[in-house]
Design a protein around this motif. Sequence first.
Motif, PDB file in Angstrom:
ATOM      1  N   TYR A 148       0.769  -1.304  -0.029  1.00 38.41           N
ATOM      2  CA  TYR A 148       0.173  -0.064  -0.132  1.00 38.41           C
ATOM      3  C   TYR A 148       0.882   1.244  -0.038  1.00 38.41           C
ATOM      4  N   ARG A 149       0.626   2.190  -1.118  1.00 38.05           N
ATOM      5  CA  ARG A 149       1.217   3.349  -0.815  1.00 38.05           C
ATOM      6  C   ARG A 149       0.435   4.638  -0.998  1.00 38.05           C
ATOM      7  N   TYR A 150       1.120   5.615  -0.651  1.00 36.97           N
ATOM      8  CA  TYR A 150       0.524   7.059  -0.907  1.00 36.97           C
ATOM      9  C   TYR A 150       1.448   8.094  -0.593  1.00 36.97           C
ATOM     10  N   THR A 151       1.024   9.421  -1.371  1.00 37.13           N
ATOM     11  CA  THR A 151       1.867  10.583  -1.542  1.00 37.13           C
ATOM     12  C   THR A 151       1.299  11.624  -0.634  1.00 37.13           C
ATOM     13  N   VAL A 152       2.131  12.318   0.175  1.00 34.13           N
ATOM     14  CA  VAL A 152       1.997  13.267   1.015  1.00 34.13           C
ATOM     15  C   VAL A 152       2.866  14.625   0.364  1.00 34.13           C
ATOM     16  N   SER A 153       1.983  15.780  -0.103  1.00 41.64           N
ATOM     17  CA  SER A 153       2.762  16.754  -0.818  1.00 41.64           C
ATOM     18  C   SER A 153       2.864  17.992   0.061  1.00 41.64           C
ATOM     19  N   THR A 154       3.963  18.637   0.170  1.00 39.67           N
ATOM     20  CA  THR A 154       4.204  20.060   1.230  1.00 39.67           C
ATOM     21  C   THR A 154       4.699  20.969   0.194  1.00 39.67           C
ATOM     22  N   GLY A 155       3.883  21.782  -0.116  1.00 37.83           N
ATOM     23  CA  GLY A 155       4.760  22.683  -1.204  1.00 37.83           C
ATOM     24  C   GLY A 155       4.817  22.166  -2.606  1.00 37.83           C
ATOM     25  N   LYS A 156       6.190  22.363  -2.676  1.00 37.06           N
ATOM     26  CA  LYS A 156       6.873  21.755  -4.040  1.00 37.06           C
ATOM     27  C   LYS A 156       7.339  20.503  -3.816  1.00 37.06           C
ATOM     28  N   SER A 157       7.264  20.146  -2.493  1.00 31.80           N
ATOM     29  CA  SER A 157       7.968  18.690  -2.515  1.00 31.80           C
ATOM     30  C   SER A 157       6.922  17.676  -2.024  1.00 31.80           C
ATOM     31  N   SER A 158       7.168  16.492  -2.370  1.00 34.27           N
ATOM     32  CA  SER A 158       6.199  15.407  -2.089  1.00 34.27           C
ATOM     33  C   SER A 158       7.141  14.144  -1.641  1.00 34.27           C
ATOM     34  N   SER A 159       6.380  13.209  -0.898  1.00 35.82           N
ATOM     35  CA  SER A 159       7.095  11.972  -0.358  1.00 35.82           C
ATOM     36  C   SER A 159       6.205  11.014  -0.566  1.00 35.82           C
ATOM     37  N   THR A 160       6.690   9.750  -0.851  1.00 37.51           N
ATOM     38  CA  THR A 160       5.697   8.441  -1.070  1.00 37.51           C
ATOM     39  C   THR A 160       5.958   7.501   0.117  1.00 37.51           C
ATOM     40  N   TYR A 161       4.846   7.036   0.765  1.00 35.00           N
ATOM     41  CA  TYR A 161       5.121   6.118   1.885  1.00 35.00           C
ATOM     42  C   TYR A 161       4.680   4.800   1.545  1.00 35.00           C
TER      43      TYR A 161
END
Length: 251
Positions: free
Chosen positions: A85-98
């Motif tokens: 299971y994967r999801y992406t969190v975006s903050t401003g111009k950056s993003s991280s996938t967990y």
Amino acid sequence: MLPFIFMPLMLIVAGVLAVSRARQDKHLNGVWRRWSQARSWQYLPVWESMVNAHTGGPFNRGTRRRADRGFIGTFDGLPVFGFRYRYTVSTGKSSSTYTHRICGVRFPGAHFPPLRILRESGVLFGRDLQFENVQFNEYWHVKSPSPRFAHDVLHASAMEYLMGPLPAFVEIWFSHDVMFVAVHGDPAPALVGTHLRMLTGFADQLRRHVLKEVGTVHRMVDRSGPGVSLAEQERRMALLEQRERPPMQGR
């Protein structure tokens, strides 16, 4: 001159990396599929219906949620399943996938109240439920809208089980008719069995009257694993891999 050289070079590097990732993904899909088939389990390379089917754990976080590399089978005599299971969190111009590996034991017909069990280092907002075992309270976060259900599940023997040696995981929780466990990252298939055994061991702690109250029946845990010996699993995986190899080209 540098920008004119640098940009095409970056595009080439990006293309090479994309091809490499695609090959690695294809290889891992093959490993998971053979691993599932060797246990006589169903393999689902993409399982989008699982993205919004449950709550709790890492579900319903971020955006671009996806579920893949899933399996459905029987372990220790209980119906089990799992997926990446994967999801992406975006903050401003950056993003991280967990990424998490999710495993679950299904209790057909059950309607479990929500219940979350996290190690004390985990982040859990709001007041924890407290139990008679002080050491357990210090080591675990427990949260549920049904304190009675939580206390019925976490009786003295169940707390002792959770205080014993267990494989690393993020959280155990109940949703609908499933007891889940989540693990950080995407561990190899060979490690899944340790978390399935942990779940079936905890399922063995659920008392008959609790399962009856939520609408399901108690099922015996038989410790048979997937019901296929390790040697037979390895033989089947080797045979499947051999069959999938492209034929040698004659000169």
